[in-house]
Design a protein around this motif. Structure first.
Motif, PDB file in Angstrom:
ATOM      1  N   VAL B 147       0.980  -1.071   0.028  1.00 43.88           N
ATOM      2  CA  VAL B 147      -0.136  -0.047  -0.108  1.00 43.88           C
ATOM      3  C   VAL B 147       0.847   1.332   0.022  1.00 43.88           C
ATOM      4  O   VAL B 147       0.650   2.309  -0.699  1.00 43.88           O
ATOM      5  N   VAL B 150       2.737   1.959  -3.369  1.00 50.25           N
ATOM      6  CA  VAL B 150       1.506   2.383  -4.617  1.00 50.25           C
ATOM      7  C   VAL B 150       1.179   3.824  -4.255  1.00 50.25           C
ATOM      8  O   VAL B 150       1.052   4.711  -5.275  1.00 50.25           O
ATOM      9  N   GLN B 189      -1.423 -15.093  -5.760  1.00 49.97           N
ATOM     10  CA  GLN B 189      -2.450 -16.050  -5.976  1.00 49.97           C
ATOM     11  C   GLN B 189      -3.067 -16.542  -4.565  1.00 49.97           C
ATOM     12  O   GLN B 189      -4.510 -16.616  -4.789  1.00 49.97           O
ATOM     13  N   ARG B 190      -2.619 -16.121  -3.447  1.00 47.75           N
ATOM     14  CA  ARG B 190      -3.297 -16.398  -2.297  1.00 47.75           C
ATOM     15  C   ARG B 190      -4.044 -15.029  -1.637  1.00 47.75           C
ATOM     16  O   ARG B 190      -4.614 -15.153  -0.496  1.00 47.75           O
ATOM     17  N   GLU B 191      -4.111 -14.174  -2.656  1.00 50.29           N
ATOM     18  CA  GLU B 191      -4.808 -12.766  -2.427  1.00 50.29           C
ATOM     19  C   GLU B 191      -4.206 -12.192  -1.355  1.00 50.29           C
ATOM     20  O   GLU B 191      -4.946 -11.494  -0.554  1.00 50.29           O
ATOM     21  N   GLU B 192      -2.902 -12.545  -1.026  1.00 49.33           N
ATOM     22  CA  GLU B 192      -2.360 -11.533   0.151  1.00 49.33           C
ATOM     23  C   GLU B 192      -1.629 -10.381  -0.374  1.00 49.33           C
ATOM     24  O   GLU B 192      -1.104  -9.642   0.397  1.00 49.33           O
ATOM     25  N   MET B 193      -1.208 -10.334  -1.645  1.00 49.11           N
ATOM     26  CA  MET B 193      -0.616  -9.176  -2.257  1.00 49.11           C
ATOM     27  C   MET B 193      -1.448  -8.727  -3.423  1.00 49.11           C
ATOM     28  O   MET B 193      -1.721  -9.287  -4.125  1.00 49.11           O
ATOM     29  N   LEU B 194      -1.244  -7.299  -3.631  1.00 49.32           N
ATOM     30  CA  LEU B 194      -1.827  -6.550  -4.873  1.00 49.32           C
ATOM     31  C   LEU B 194      -1.163  -7.290  -5.962  1.00 49.32           C
ATOM     32  O   LEU B 194       0.006  -7.504  -5.895  1.00 49.32           O
ATOM     33  N   GLU B 197      -2.549  -6.305 -11.746  1.00 49.18           N
ATOM     34  CA  GLU B 197      -3.743  -5.675 -12.334  1.00 49.18           C
ATOM     35  C   GLU B 197      -4.283  -4.676 -11.604  1.00 49.18           C
ATOM     36  O   GLU B 197      -4.546  -3.427 -11.763  1.00 49.18           O
ATOM     37  N   ASP B 198      -4.034  -4.962 -10.102  1.00 46.96           N
ATOM     38  CA  ASP B 198      -4.661  -4.154  -9.070  1.00 46.96           C
ATOM     39  C   ASP B 198      -3.805  -2.800  -9.135  1.00 46.96           C
ATOM     40  O   ASP B 198      -4.366  -1.791  -9.143  1.00 46.96           O
TER      41      ASP B 198
END
Ligand SMILES: Nc1ncnc2c1ncn2[C@@H]1O[C@H](COP(=O)(O)OP(=O)(O)OP(=O)(O)O)[C@@H](O)[C@H]1O
Ligand SMILES: [Mg+2]
Lengths: 88, 270
Positions: B147, B150, B189-194, B197-198
């Protein structure tokens, strides 16, 4: 510790990336709109304070001026808030 | 035409110096005379990452103050022909970095036939960072999938479009490229990291490369050898792809998907 609990603890926390993105979307949009605010805004705010002071006793912090110019709106908004201290 | 490229980020420690060294080396390997300038006054590091720390005699501030000329201060890279570095001063404070001084150095480098002038920016948005980006034709905004990085990248992108020479003189804007570093496909892949695409959605900058998190980067800095020279490493290959894209060659993204190793490949270490 029960077996179920054990597994729960090991399971990865899904979705914190989603929260990160949502928070960033809000803050980035906010920072863009404040970056777009006109440079005369602080001066305008000072003058408004000076005018109101002719009539009442307020401090500089009692007036806030905010400019917003969101892409999805048709109009820009200048929001002026004056907080009047209660007469003591 | 010579190109001035700033490697910047706002946030510290995201991989600007690593990227400056790798990309500078890659551009020089393509045959273009290249210099990497360290703008991190007081905290010079580029010399270490490029492995030439023992040959530094003069620095950028000496040149600006007229205490040395450019030829005396430029350190020639031992491995890569056509690659030079201009070190930062270890002692002065960053106010020594004046706009006129930097302008003269850049003009002289261009006159000397340099085709790429890479400016390794310090972190933050103070004098050093502003001077590193002021004369840029292009920018490589280095971003970690995290965060604060970015957000800072977004800030610095704003600076590029309002505080650069190109913006002040209303020339065509600085061409901004996004370089994502320390990317972990597995954590994405585990949705722990941006995800790529985000970050792309949030920043809206053209992507020039994605460098995976890699042990080889630390190895390379231990040895003082830009990681791009390790052509067996994923990070080295990813930097080479980024250099190619900078030069207009199309390259597909690599090392951005997590492939779960199957039982057999785990067994045989594929
Ligand atoms: N792809 C990567 N994989 C693993 N580690 C990395 C990667 N890229 C950079 N690093 C590590 O991150 C650290 C910071 O890197 P670097 O010095 O290049 O950042 P920087 O942005 O120049 O920092 P500063 O803001 O202090 O100048 C170093 O220890 C480096 O080895
Ligand atoms: Mg650095």
């Amino acid at each position: 510790m029960g077996l179920l609990q054990y597994f729960r603890k090991e399971a990865p926390k899904k979705g914190s990336a989603k929260l990160a993105k949502d928070r960033l979307q809000i803050i980035v949009a906010h920072e863009h709109s404040s970056a777009a605010s006109p440079s005369y805004l602080p001066e305008l705010q000072r003058e408004i304070v000076a005018v109101i002071r002719k009539y009442m006793d307020i401090s500089a912090q009692d007036v806030t001026c905010e400019f917003s110019d969101k892409a999805e709106d048709d109009i820009s908004v200048l929001e002026v808030n004056v907080a009047l201290p209660k007469n003591k | 035409m010579a190109k001035v490229i700033v490697v910047t980020s706002g946030k510290g420690g995201v991989g600007k110096t690593t990227s400056s060294a790798a990309i500078g080396t890659g551009l020089a390997l393509s045959g273009a005379k290249t210099v990497v300038i360290d703008f991190d006054i007081g905290l010079r590091n580029l010399d270490l990452i490029m492995g030439c720390e023992r040959r530094v005699v003069y620095d950028l501030i000496n040149v600006i103050n007229g205490e040395a000329n450019l030829q005396q201060a430029l350190v020639k890279d031992k491995r890569t022909p056509g690659l030079f570095i201009l070190p930062a001063s270890q002692t002065r404070n960053k106010d020594a970095l004046t706009k006129e001084g930097v302008e003269k150095v850049i003009t002289d480098l261009k006159a000397d036939g340099f085709e790429y002038i890479i400016c390794d920016s310090p972190a933050g948005i103070e004098q050093g960072a502003m001077m590193a980006l002021y004369f840029a034709d292009e920018a490589i905004v280095t971003t970690n999938p995290e965060v604060s990085s970015v957000r800072d990248s977004d800030r610095i992108t704003g600076m590029l479009s309002s505080k650069s020479l190109r913006s002040e003189q209303q020339l065509s804007p600085v061409k901004v490229h996004l370089l994502i570093t320390r990317y972990c496909p597995e954590r994405v892949q585990r949705e722990e990291m941006l995800s790529i695409e985000d970050i792309d959605d949030l920043l809206g900058i053209d992507l020039v490369g994605v460098i995976p998190e890699s042990q080889e980067v630390l190895n390379a800095s231990n040895m003082g050898e830009p990681v791009i020279l390790n052509t067996d490493s994923d990070a080295g290959k990813a930097y080479q792809d980024a250099v190619d894209r900078l030069m207009g060659i199309e390259r597909e993204l690599r090392f951005v998907k997590f492939e779960k190793k199957g039982f057999l490949s785990r067994l045989f270490g594929a």
